[in-house]
Scaffold this motif. Sequence first.
Motif, mmCIF file in Angstrom:
data_model
loop_
_atom_site.group_PDB
_atom_site.id
_atom_site.type_symbol
_atom_site.label_atom_id
_atom_site.label_comp_id
_atom_site.label_asym_id
_atom_site.label_seq_id
_atom_site.Cartn_x
_atom_site.Cartn_y
_atom_site.Cartn_z
ATOM 1 N N PRO A 19 1.162 -14.146 -1.378
ATOM 2 C CA PRO A 19 0.018 -14.402 -0.496
ATOM 3 C C PRO A 19 -0.430 -15.860 -0.613
ATOM 4 O O PRO A 19 -0.759 -16.328 -1.699
ATOM 5 N N GLY A 20 -0.428 -16.570 0.501
ATOM 6 C CA GLY A 20 -0.719 -18.001 0.470
ATOM 7 C C GLY A 20 -2.158 -18.361 0.731
ATOM 8 O O GLY A 20 -2.560 -19.497 0.468
ATOM 9 N N GLY A 21 -2.943 -17.433 1.258
ATOM 10 C CA GLY A 21 -4.317 -17.752 1.627
ATOM 11 C C GLY A 21 -5.253 -17.832 0.438
ATOM 12 O O GLY A 21 -5.065 -17.137 -0.565
ATOM 13 N N ASP A 22 -6.271 -18.688 0.565
ATOM 14 C CA ASP A 22 -7.333 -18.702 -0.436
ATOM 15 C C ASP A 22 -8.141 -17.407 -0.370
ATOM 16 O O ASP A 22 -8.666 -16.940 -1.375
ATOM 17 N N ILE A 23 -8.244 -16.847 0.845
ATOM 18 C CA ILE A 23 -8.847 -15.530 1.050
ATOM 19 C C ILE A 23 -7.727 -14.551 1.374
ATOM 20 O O ILE A 23 -6.902 -14.802 2.256
ATOM 21 N N VAL A 24 -7.696 -13.440 0.650
ATOM 22 C CA VAL A 24 -6.697 -12.389 0.884
ATOM 23 C C VAL A 24 -7.437 -11.121 1.271
ATOM 24 O O VAL A 24 -8.284 -10.636 0.510
ATOM 25 N N VAL A 25 -7.143 -10.601 2.451
ATOM 26 C CA VAL A 25 -7.816 -9.402 2.952
ATOM 27 C C VAL A 25 -6.888 -8.206 2.795
ATOM 28 O O VAL A 25 -5.776 -8.209 3.333
ATOM 29 N N LEU A 26 -7.330 -7.195 2.069
ATOM 30 C CA LEU A 26 -6.584 -5.943 1.961
ATOM 31 C C LEU A 26 -7.018 -5.054 3.124
ATOM 32 O O LEU A 26 -7.962 -4.277 3.017
ATOM 33 N N ALA A 27 -6.341 -5.193 4.245
ATOM 34 C CA ALA A 27 -6.690 -4.441 5.457
ATOM 35 C C ALA A 27 -5.969 -3.096 5.430
ATOM 36 O O ALA A 27 -5.103 -2.795 6.260
ATOM 37 N N LEU A 28 -6.348 -2.293 4.460
ATOM 38 C CA LEU A 28 -5.627 -1.062 4.133
ATOM 39 C C LEU A 28 -6.610 0.052 3.796
ATOM 40 O O LEU A 28 -7.762 -0.201 3.417
ATOM 41 N N TYR A 29 -6.127 1.300 3.897
ATOM 42 C CA TYR A 29 -6.883 2.419 3.362
ATOM 43 C C TYR A 29 -6.946 2.296 1.837
ATOM 44 O O TYR A 29 -6.184 1.549 1.218
ATOM 45 N N PHE A 30 -7.842 3.054 1.221
ATOM 46 C CA PHE A 30 -8.106 2.925 -0.203
ATOM 47 C C PHE A 30 -6.851 3.139 -1.053
ATOM 48 O O PHE A 30 -6.537 2.324 -1.934
ATOM 49 N N GLY A 31 -6.115 4.211 -0.792
ATOM 50 C CA GLY A 31 -4.915 4.482 -1.578
ATOM 51 C C GLY A 31 -3.897 3.361 -1.514
ATOM 52 O O GLY A 31 -3.457 2.836 -2.555
ATOM 53 N N PRO A 32 -3.465 2.954 -0.319
ATOM 54 C CA PRO A 32 -2.548 1.824 -0.211
ATOM 55 C C PRO A 32 -3.109 0.524 -0.782
ATOM 56 O O PRO A 32 -2.356 -0.288 -1.323
ATOM 57 N N ALA A 33 -4.429 0.319 -0.671
ATOM 58 C CA ALA A 33 -5.028 -0.895 -1.235
ATOM 59 C C ALA A 33 -4.857 -0.932 -2.751
ATOM 60 O O ALA A 33 -4.568 -1.992 -3.336
ATOM 61 N N LYS A 34 -5.008 0.218 -3.408
ATOM 62 C CA LYS A 34 -4.783 0.280 -4.847
ATOM 63 C C LYS A 34 -3.330 -0.033 -5.187
ATOM 64 O O LYS A 34 -3.045 -0.740 -6.161
ATOM 65 N N GLU A 35 -2.419 0.499 -4.395
ATOM 66 C CA GLU A 35 -0.998 0.252 -4.635
ATOM 67 C C GLU A 35 -0.672 -1.231 -4.487
ATOM 68 O O GLU A 35 0.067 -1.802 -5.302
ATOM 69 N N VAL A 36 -1.213 -1.865 -3.458
ATOM 70 C CA VAL A 36 -0.941 -3.285 -3.220
ATOM 71 C C VAL A 36 -1.588 -4.142 -4.304
ATOM 72 O O VAL A 36 -0.991 -5.119 -4.766
ATOM 73 N N ALA A 37 -2.792 -3.780 -4.720
ATOM 74 C CA ALA A 37 -3.445 -4.528 -5.790
ATOM 75 C C ALA A 37 -2.625 -4.460 -7.071
ATOM 76 O O ALA A 37 -2.453 -5.472 -7.780
ATOM 77 N N THR A 38 -2.108 -3.291 -7.374
ATOM 78 C CA THR A 38 -1.252 -3.144 -8.552
ATOM 79 C C THR A 38 0.026 -3.942 -8.396
ATOM 80 O O THR A 38 0.503 -4.580 -9.337
ATOM 81 N N HIS A 39 0.587 -3.937 -7.190
ATOM 82 C CA HIS A 39 1.834 -4.659 -6.922
ATOM 83 C C HIS A 39 1.668 -6.166 -7.143
ATOM 84 O O HIS A 39 2.502 -6.794 -7.807
ATOM 85 N N PHE A 40 0.595 -6.739 -6.616
ATOM 86 C CA PHE A 40 0.422 -8.189 -6.709
ATOM 87 C C PHE A 40 -0.202 -8.617 -8.037
ATOM 88 O O PHE A 40 0.141 -9.664 -8.568
ATOM 89 N N GLY A 41 -1.131 -7.836 -8.560
ATOM 90 C CA GLY A 41 -1.699 -8.106 -9.870
ATOM 91 C C GLY A 41 -2.151 -9.537 -10.054
ATOM 92 O O GLY A 41 -2.962 -10.064 -9.287
ATOM 93 N N ASP A 42 -1.597 -10.200 -11.093
ATOM 94 C CA ASP A 42 -2.018 -11.554 -11.446
ATOM 95 C C ASP A 42 -1.689 -12.581 -10.367
ATOM 96 O O ASP A 42 -2.231 -13.702 -10.398
ATOM 97 N N THR A 43 -0.833 -12.226 -9.414
ATOM 98 C CA THR A 43 -0.520 -13.146 -8.309
ATOM 99 C C THR A 43 -1.772 -13.506 -7.529
ATOM 100 O O THR A 43 -1.862 -14.588 -6.939
ATOM 101 N N LEU A 44 -2.757 -12.618 -7.551
ATOM 102 C CA LEU A 44 -3.995 -12.840 -6.798
ATOM 103 C C LEU A 44 -5.093 -13.495 -7.640
ATOM 104 O O LEU A 44 -6.202 -13.694 -7.150
ATOM 105 N N SER A 45 -4.776 -13.839 -8.873
ATOM 106 C CA SER A 45 -5.773 -14.502 -9.723
ATOM 107 C C SER A 45 -6.222 -15.820 -9.102
ATOM 108 O O SER A 45 -5.409 -16.580 -8.574
ATOM 109 N N GLY A 46 -7.512 -16.061 -9.147
ATOM 110 C CA GLY A 46 -8.081 -17.273 -8.585
ATOM 111 C C GLY A 46 -8.360 -17.205 -7.101
ATOM 112 O O GLY A 46 -8.910 -18.151 -6.525
ATOM 113 N N LYS A 47 -7.993 -16.100 -6.462
ATOM 114 C CA LYS A 47 -8.213 -15.947 -5.020
ATOM 115 C C LYS A 47 -9.421 -15.057 -4.749
ATOM 116 O O LYS A 47 -9.835 -14.265 -5.600
#
Length: 212
Positions: free
Chosen positions: A57-85
């Motif tokens: 994810p290249g944006g300074d703002i990252v929008v999880l435009a997902l239902y709750f379940g998929p949002a949890k899965e994506v958050a787990t997938h990216f993990g520390d990649t989203l640090s500082g965003k």
Amino acid sequence: MTDITIIGSGNMARAIGTRAVAAGRSVQILDRTPENAAKLAAELGGTNTSGGLSEVPGGDIVVLALYFGPAKEVATHFGDTLSGKTVVEISNPINMDTFDSLVVGPETSAAEEIAALLPGARVVKAFNTTFAGPLGSGTVGETPLDVFIASDSEQARTEVAAFAEAAGLRPLQVGGLRHARELEGFQLLVMALQANPAYPTFNWGTGLKIID
């Protein structure tokens, strides 16, 4: 350079992407199915980019435009990649079979559960009270939508508020991330009204507005 990364390619991703383009922001669309991401990026126009979940994810703002379940899965997938965003969580953890309860306990919220998976990110609750149709246009009738913004990070609240304002919406900062509990609970009532046959004109086209 990318200003905003939107993860997802459904109706809310399209609506938020439309507002982002209207705000003059560059957009990256990522989706589990890259073809869907590419289709939405092309639909939004401009020089937007797209890819799959293997992309960073290249944006300074990252929008999880997902239902709750998929949002949890994506958050787990990216993990520390989203640090500082700044990560915007938009879901409503509602029992979609009954529309009468949340699937998280009263002592937490979808946003807080996502934040626990992303300790290095600045998690924001926003856009959960805006339906995709009105959000795409930015108004209900001629009235701009209110966007309620909750985060423990003042920097993140300010960033998302600036985006919402540039997109033609009215940002309302409501305080810390714990207030996502009230925002999700309130939207439970609003969504139940949309599904109630006693109110046939609502049809997922309403908007919340605090009149001042």
